[in-house]
Write an enzyme that holds these catalytic residues in place. Structure first.
Site, PDB file in Angstrom:
ATOM      1  N   PRO A  10     -49.394  34.451 -27.107  1.00 40.84           N
ATOM      2  CA  PRO A  10     -50.426  34.202 -26.092  1.00 40.84           C
ATOM      3  C   PRO A  10     -50.836  32.733 -26.029  1.00 40.84           C
ATOM      4  CG  PRO A  10     -51.087  35.954 -27.617  1.00 40.84           C
ATOM      5  CD  PRO A  10     -49.840  35.362 -28.170  1.00 40.84           C
ATOM      6  N   GLY A  11     -50.837  32.040 -27.168  1.00 40.29           N
ATOM      7  CA  GLY A  11     -51.191  30.613 -27.179  1.00 40.29           C
ATOM      8  C   GLY A  11     -50.201  29.805 -26.370  1.00 40.29           C
ATOM      9  N   LYS A  12     -48.917  30.113 -26.551  1.00 42.13           N
ATOM     10  CA  LYS A  12     -47.879  29.413 -25.788  1.00 42.13           C
ATOM     11  C   LYS A  12     -47.987  29.744 -24.309  1.00 42.13           C
ATOM     12  CE  LYS A  12     -43.965  29.390 -29.016  1.00 42.13           C
ATOM     13  NZ  LYS A  12     -42.564  29.848 -29.110  1.00 42.13           N
ATOM     14  N   ASP A  69     -39.020  27.314 -28.093  1.00 47.12           N
ATOM     15  CA  ASP A  69     -38.963  27.515 -29.536  1.00 47.12           C
ATOM     16  C   ASP A  69     -39.512  26.256 -30.178  1.00 47.12           C
ATOM     17  OD1 ASP A  69     -38.100  29.620 -31.479  1.00 47.12           O
ATOM     18  OD2 ASP A  69     -37.204  27.851 -32.417  1.00 47.12           O
ATOM     19  N   SER A  70     -40.429  26.457 -31.103  1.00 49.99           N
ATOM     20  CA  SER A  70     -41.161  25.305 -31.622  1.00 49.99           C
ATOM     21  C   SER A  70     -41.544  25.543 -33.064  1.00 49.99           C
ATOM     22  CB  SER A  70     -42.406  25.078 -30.760  1.00 49.99           C
ATOM     23  OG  SER A  70     -43.069  26.300 -30.514  1.00 49.99           O
ATOM     24  N   TYR A 152     -50.749  26.414 -36.197  1.00 55.07           N
ATOM     25  CA  TYR A 152     -51.093  25.393 -37.187  1.00 55.07           C
ATOM     26  C   TYR A 152     -52.017  24.305 -36.620  1.00 55.07           C
ATOM     27  CZ  TYR A 152     -47.176  27.553 -39.698  1.00 55.07           C
ATOM     28  OH  TYR A 152     -46.342  28.443 -40.330  1.00 55.07           O
ATOM     29  N   ASP A 153     -52.540  24.500 -35.414  1.00 53.20           N
ATOM     30  CA  ASP A 153     -53.381  23.468 -34.781  1.00 53.20           C
ATOM     31  C   ASP A 153     -54.529  22.961 -35.664  1.00 53.20           C
ATOM     32  OD1 ASP A 153     -51.887  23.243 -32.508  1.00 53.20           O
ATOM     33  OD2 ASP A 153     -53.217  24.411 -31.224  1.00 53.20           O
ATOM     34  N   HIS A 178     -45.967  18.207 -28.356  1.00 58.28           N
ATOM     35  CA  HIS A 178     -44.537  18.493 -28.289  1.00 58.28           C
ATOM     36  C   HIS A 178     -44.199  19.351 -27.064  1.00 58.28           C
ATOM     37  CE1 HIS A 178     -46.879  21.442 -30.352  1.00 58.28           C
ATOM     38  NE2 HIS A 178     -45.897  22.290 -30.559  1.00 58.28           N
TER      39      HIS A 178
HETATM   40  P1  ITT Z   1     -42.074  33.559 -29.150  1.00 58.01           P
HETATM   41  O1  ITT Z   1     -40.817  33.498 -29.971  1.00 58.01           O
HETATM   42  O2  ITT Z   1     -42.332  34.901 -28.546  1.00 58.01           O
HETATM   43  O3  ITT Z   1     -42.145  32.456 -28.129  1.00 58.01           O
HETATM   44  P2  ITT Z   1     -43.372  32.777 -31.629  1.00 58.01           P
HETATM   45  O4  ITT Z   1     -44.807  32.554 -32.034  1.00 58.01           O
HETATM   46  O5  ITT Z   1     -42.556  33.691 -32.513  1.00 58.01           O
HETATM   47  O6  ITT Z   1     -43.361  33.295 -30.118  1.00 58.01           O
HETATM   48  P3  ITT Z   1     -41.653  30.556 -32.364  1.00 58.01           P
HETATM   49  O7  ITT Z   1     -40.614  31.409 -32.965  1.00 58.01           O
HETATM   50  O8  ITT Z   1     -41.232  29.397 -31.500  1.00 58.01           O
HETATM   51  O9  ITT Z   1     -42.679  31.369 -31.467  1.00 58.01           O
HETATM   52  O10 ITT Z   1     -42.576  30.033 -33.531  1.00 58.01           O
HETATM   53  C1  ITT Z   1     -43.345  28.901 -33.386  1.00 58.01           C
HETATM   54  C2  ITT Z   1     -44.462  28.898 -34.383  1.00 58.01           C
HETATM   55  O11 ITT Z   1     -44.780  27.502 -34.644  1.00 58.01           O
HETATM   56  C3  ITT Z   1     -45.716  29.537 -33.795  1.00 58.01           C
HETATM   57  O12 ITT Z   1     -45.867  30.845 -34.189  1.00 58.01           O
HETATM   58  C4  ITT Z   1     -46.823  28.633 -34.340  1.00 58.01           C
HETATM   59  O13 ITT Z   1     -47.257  29.116 -35.573  1.00 58.01           O
HETATM   60  C5  ITT Z   1     -46.136  27.286 -34.542  1.00 58.01           C
HETATM   61  N1  ITT Z   1     -46.433  26.428 -33.386  1.00 58.01           N
HETATM   62  C6  ITT Z   1     -45.603  26.071 -32.360  1.00 58.01           C
HETATM   63  N2  ITT Z   1     -46.242  25.305 -31.464  1.00 58.01           N
HETATM   64  C7  ITT Z   1     -47.499  25.171 -31.923  1.00 58.01           C
HETATM   65  C8  ITT Z   1     -48.647  24.524 -31.437  1.00 58.01           C
HETATM   66  O14 ITT Z   1     -48.649  23.880 -30.279  1.00 58.01           O
HETATM   67  N3  ITT Z   1     -49.754  24.596 -32.178  1.00 58.01           N
HETATM   68  C9  ITT Z   1     -49.781  25.255 -33.333  1.00 58.01           C
HETATM   69  N4  ITT Z   1     -48.776  25.919 -33.857  1.00 58.01           N
HETATM   70  C10 ITT Z   1     -47.624  25.889 -33.155  1.00 58.01           C
END
Ligand code: ITT
Length: 196
Positions: A10-12, A69-70, A152-153, A178
């Site tokens: 949801p954050g993304k 993916d992040s 991790y914000d 990013h």
């Molecule tokens: P989807 O695969 O469904 O997109 P996910 O949360 O599993 O969701 P990822 O596999 O890309 O996504 O994992 C990225 C994690 O990195 C995410 O759960 C966060 O904990 C962290 N992360 C990525 N971007 C971030 C941001 O802008 N702020 C804080 N934490 C972030």
């Protein structure tokens, strides 16, 4: 053209919707389409995992799909948790638990440098793909600070702003994050692609 966001986070979704709508890209969530696909992230890089998600959701929804993916890459942890950021510490942990684990693993560590990395992948039903990447440099704070954002914000400190991502407004974060950087590069590539 309408795009589906290939993410469950949801954050993304909130951040991607805010940035992409500013850039004139219309998006819907998988939930709005009744699409529920769990993609195994077997890639070794952010770019590979983003493409896996984009292709799977594109196939399921029949619409172009944009995936993110992040993760957080910490120098003192040899780039970890990196692509394992969402799975850090195993299944049982939530965002607060993963953040606490990170601080615990960084205890006594004076080298705090870290960066967030984001790969965006877009897959079209005709097989075409687009990719973009973004990065934001910072440091791991010594304690959580701020209430905003997700993941991790609270422990990601941006020294030039003297704030964590959680202490910034959504707009401030998007400007330097990013994800903001990757999505702006992506939208430029998309504009070129759509003109052809
Ligand atoms: P989807 O695969 O469904 O997109 P996910 O949360 O599993 O969701 P990822 O596999 O890309 O996504 O994992 C990225 C994690 O990195 C995410 O759960 C966060 O904990 C962290 N992360 C990525 N971007 C971030 C941001 O802008 N702020 C804080 N934490 C972030």
């Amino acid at each position: 053209m309408k795009f589906v966001l290939a993410t469950h986070n949801p954050g993304k979704i909130q951040e991607m919707q805010a940035i992409l709508s500013q850039l004139g890209v219309e998006v819907v969530s998988p939930a709005e389409l009744g699409v529920d696909v769990d993609v195994e992230e077997t890639g070794e890089t952010f770019a590979e995992n983003a493409m896996l998600k984009a292709k799977a959701i594109c196939a399921a929804a029949g619409l172009p799909a944009i995936a993110d993916d992040s993760g957080l890459c910490v120098d003192a942890l040899n780039g970890g948790p990196g692509v394992y950021s969402a799975r850090y510490g195993g299944e049982g942990l939530d965002d607060a638990g993963r953040t606490a684990l990170l601080l615990q693993n960084m205890r006594g560590q004076t080298t705090r440098a870290a960066h967030f990395a984001c790969a965006i992948a877009c897959a079209f039903p005709n097989g075409d793909t687009l990719t973009a990447e973004g990065r934001c440099d910072g440091a791991v704070a010594f304690a959580p600070m701020g209430q905003g954002g997700f993941g991790y914000d609270p422990v990601f400190l941006v020294p030039e702003k003297a704030k964590t991502f959680s202490q910034m407004t959504a707009e401030e974060k998007n400007e330097i994050s990013h994800r903001g950087r990757a999505l702006r590069t992506f939208s430029e590539k998309l504009a070129t692609y759509l003109k052809r």
